[in-house]
Scaffold this motif. Structure first.
Motif, PDB file in Angstrom:
ATOM      1  N   ARG A 139     -37.131 -10.459  -2.576  1.00 52.61           N
ATOM      2  CA  ARG A 139     -38.421 -10.658  -3.246  1.00 52.61           C
ATOM      3  C   ARG A 139     -39.043 -11.980  -2.762  1.00 52.61           C
ATOM      4  O   ARG A 139     -38.875 -13.033  -3.387  1.00 52.61           O
ATOM      5  CB  ARG A 139     -38.238 -10.615  -4.762  1.00 52.61           C
ATOM      6  CG  ARG A 139     -37.698  -9.271  -5.265  1.00 52.61           C
ATOM      7  CD  ARG A 139     -37.603  -9.232  -6.781  1.00 52.61           C
ATOM      8  NE  ARG A 139     -38.911  -9.309  -7.413  1.00 52.61           N
ATOM      9  CZ  ARG A 139     -39.721  -8.258  -7.599  1.00 52.61           C
ATOM     10  NH1 ARG A 139     -39.351  -7.053  -7.199  1.00 52.61           N
ATOM     11  NH2 ARG A 139     -40.884  -8.420  -8.187  1.00 52.61           N
ATOM     12  N   TYR A 140     -39.722 -11.874  -1.653  1.00 54.64           N
ATOM     13  CA  TYR A 140     -40.194 -13.055  -0.930  1.00 54.64           C
ATOM     14  C   TYR A 140     -41.100 -13.937  -1.777  1.00 54.64           C
ATOM     15  O   TYR A 140     -40.912 -15.160  -1.835  1.00 54.64           O
ATOM     16  CB  TYR A 140     -40.933 -12.610   0.333  1.00 54.64           C
ATOM     17  CG  TYR A 140     -41.430 -13.758   1.180  1.00 54.64           C
ATOM     18  CD1 TYR A 140     -40.565 -14.429   2.043  1.00 54.64           C
ATOM     19  CD2 TYR A 140     -42.754 -14.186   1.113  1.00 54.64           C
ATOM     20  CE1 TYR A 140     -41.000 -15.482   2.820  1.00 54.64           C
ATOM     21  CE2 TYR A 140     -43.200 -15.241   1.895  1.00 54.64           C
ATOM     22  CZ  TYR A 140     -42.329 -15.882   2.745  1.00 54.64           C
ATOM     23  OH  TYR A 140     -42.772 -16.931   3.517  1.00 54.64           O
ATOM     24  N   TRP A 141     -42.100 -13.371  -2.410  1.00 54.58           N
ATOM     25  CA  TRP A 141     -43.067 -14.198  -3.140  1.00 54.58           C
ATOM     26  C   TRP A 141     -42.447 -14.838  -4.375  1.00 54.58           C
ATOM     27  O   TRP A 141     -42.815 -15.942  -4.754  1.00 54.58           O
ATOM     28  CB  TRP A 141     -44.304 -13.383  -3.495  1.00 54.58           C
ATOM     29  CG  TRP A 141     -45.036 -12.936  -2.260  1.00 54.58           C
ATOM     30  CD1 TRP A 141     -45.145 -11.675  -1.768  1.00 54.58           C
ATOM     31  CD2 TRP A 141     -45.717 -13.791  -1.316  1.00 54.58           C
ATOM     32  NE1 TRP A 141     -45.845 -11.684  -0.593  1.00 54.58           N
ATOM     33  CE2 TRP A 141     -46.216 -12.957  -0.292  1.00 54.58           C
ATOM     34  CE3 TRP A 141     -45.952 -15.169  -1.255  1.00 54.58           C
ATOM     35  CZ2 TRP A 141     -46.949 -13.458   0.793  1.00 54.58           C
ATOM     36  CZ3 TRP A 141     -46.678 -15.671  -0.173  1.00 54.58           C
ATOM     37  CH2 TRP A 141     -47.166 -14.829   0.832  1.00 54.58           C
ATOM     38  N   ASP A 142     -41.472 -14.155  -4.988  1.00 57.41           N
ATOM     39  CA  ASP A 142     -40.757 -14.782  -6.103  1.00 57.41           C
ATOM     40  C   ASP A 142     -40.022 -16.037  -5.641  1.00 57.41           C
ATOM     41  O   ASP A 142     -39.883 -17.009  -6.390  1.00 57.41           O
ATOM     42  CB  ASP A 142     -39.744 -13.806  -6.712  1.00 57.41           C
ATOM     43  CG  ASP A 142     -40.401 -12.691  -7.507  1.00 57.41           C
ATOM     44  OD1 ASP A 142     -41.630 -12.775  -7.742  1.00 57.41           O
ATOM     45  OD2 ASP A 142     -39.704 -11.730  -7.868  1.00 57.41           O
ATOM     46  N   ALA A 143     -39.535 -16.013  -4.399  1.00 58.59           N
ATOM     47  CA  ALA A 143     -38.744 -17.130  -3.878  1.00 58.59           C
ATOM     48  C   ALA A 143     -39.584 -18.369  -3.601  1.00 58.59           C
ATOM     49  O   ALA A 143     -39.035 -19.436  -3.302  1.00 58.59           O
ATOM     50  CB  ALA A 143     -38.028 -16.712  -2.600  1.00 58.59           C
ATOM     51  N   GLN A 144     -40.903 -18.262  -3.706  1.00 62.18           N
ATOM     52  CA  GLN A 144     -41.754 -19.440  -3.485  1.00 62.18           C
ATOM     53  C   GLN A 144     -41.849 -20.297  -4.748  1.00 62.18           C
ATOM     54  O   GLN A 144     -42.385 -21.399  -4.719  1.00 62.18           O
ATOM     55  CB  GLN A 144     -43.160 -19.000  -3.043  1.00 62.18           C
ATOM     56  CG  GLN A 144     -43.182 -17.997  -1.893  1.00 62.18           C
ATOM     57  CD  GLN A 144     -42.218 -18.353  -0.770  1.00 62.18           C
ATOM     58  OE1 GLN A 144     -42.183 -19.485  -0.282  1.00 62.18           O
ATOM     59  NE2 GLN A 144     -41.420 -17.375  -0.335  1.00 62.18           N
ATOM     60  N   ASP A 145     -41.306 -19.789  -5.851  1.00 68.14           N
ATOM     61  CA  ASP A 145     -41.274 -20.499  -7.127  1.00 68.14           C
ATOM     62  C   ASP A 145     -39.981 -21.305  -7.220  1.00 68.14           C
ATOM     63  O   ASP A 145     -38.901 -20.782  -6.943  1.00 68.14           O
ATOM     64  CB  ASP A 145     -41.379 -19.504  -8.280  1.00 68.14           C
ATOM     65  CG  ASP A 145     -41.596 -20.166  -9.623  1.00 68.14           C
ATOM     66  OD1 ASP A 145     -41.011 -21.240  -9.868  1.00 68.14           O
ATOM     67  OD2 ASP A 145     -42.340 -19.609 -10.440  1.00 68.14           O
TER      68      ASP A 145
END
Length: 226
Positions: free
Chosen positions: A213-219
């Motif tokens: 989950r790429y975009w979750d990992a930006q948090d």
């Protein structure tokens, strides 16, 4: 599968797999003529593993791949063995305190050092704008460019439905400025690569895949793969 099958090909047969315009190849010629090595930067886009076939069998350039070790030791051994048979050196991150020194040494030897830049590792990260959203990219490639003067060369391999089956795209070399403050220079170079990758993904979105989950990992609160 394409990468596995290509390993046994003779150089002429391997070259027939790729459409590589001379104008793109010239970027590597010009950079390596400086004698300071090159940082091949790419993302989880297209057939990135088969790029080692181009560099070693087709262009016959000294290639070093910087990567994370596989979780399974046997899988990791097999992967390293495949690269070794191609004449590719591997530097595994988080295995030693002198990773940066190893990369610098290979650049001093005028090697091409390849790194995936669109996934950060813990605090090894730099903030960029990617596909219209904030994202963390790997900081080390731009940092090494700053420390060594080796340019970053955005490079991508796309599968096609035609012949030859792979199209190679090489962007303009990105020189990390030495006149700006270090962090600003690193961010500027990382953003230049993010813009290159964004352009490829917008053109062929089906070629970009991260397996988590790429975009979750930006948090910062994300507790998944990265």
């Amino acid at each position: 599968i394409d990468f596995l099958r290509a390993q046994s090909l003779e150089p002429a047969a391997a070259a027939a797999l790729f459409e590589l315009p001379d104008k793109y190849l010239q970027h590597y010629r010009d950079v390596l003529a400086r004698g300071e090595g090159a940082l091949l930067v790419t993302g989880h886009y297209g057939n990135w593993e088969i790029g080692s076939i181009i560099m070693t069998r087709v262009l016959q350039l000294p290639l070093v791949v910087v990567s994370m070790a596989e979780a399974n030791p046997e899988v990791n051994r097999i992967r390293r063995d495949m690269r070794t048979r191609l004449g590719v050196d591997t530097i595994e991150v988080r295995q030693s305190l002198d990773t940066a020194l190893q990369i610098r040494r290979r650049l001093t030897d005028n090697c091409v050092v390849a790194m995936l830049m669109d996934r950060h590792l813990g605090r090894d990260r730099v903030r960029v704008s990617f596909l219209g959203r904030n994202a963390w990219f790997l900081r080390t490639p731009a940092l090494m460019g700053y420390l060594t003067d080796a340019p970053l060369i955005p490079s991508f391999v796309e599968r096609t439905d035609a012949r030859p089956p792979f199209r190679v795209y090489v962007g303009q070399p990105i020189v990390v400025s030495r006149t700006l403050p270090r962090d600003e220079a690193i961010q500027q170079a990382a953003q230049a690569f993010a813009d290159e990758l964004s352009a490829r993904v917008r053109r062929r979105p089906e070629c970009w895949y991260q397996f988590y989950r790429y975009w979750d990992a930006q948090d910062d609160s994300y507790e998944g793969l990265v």
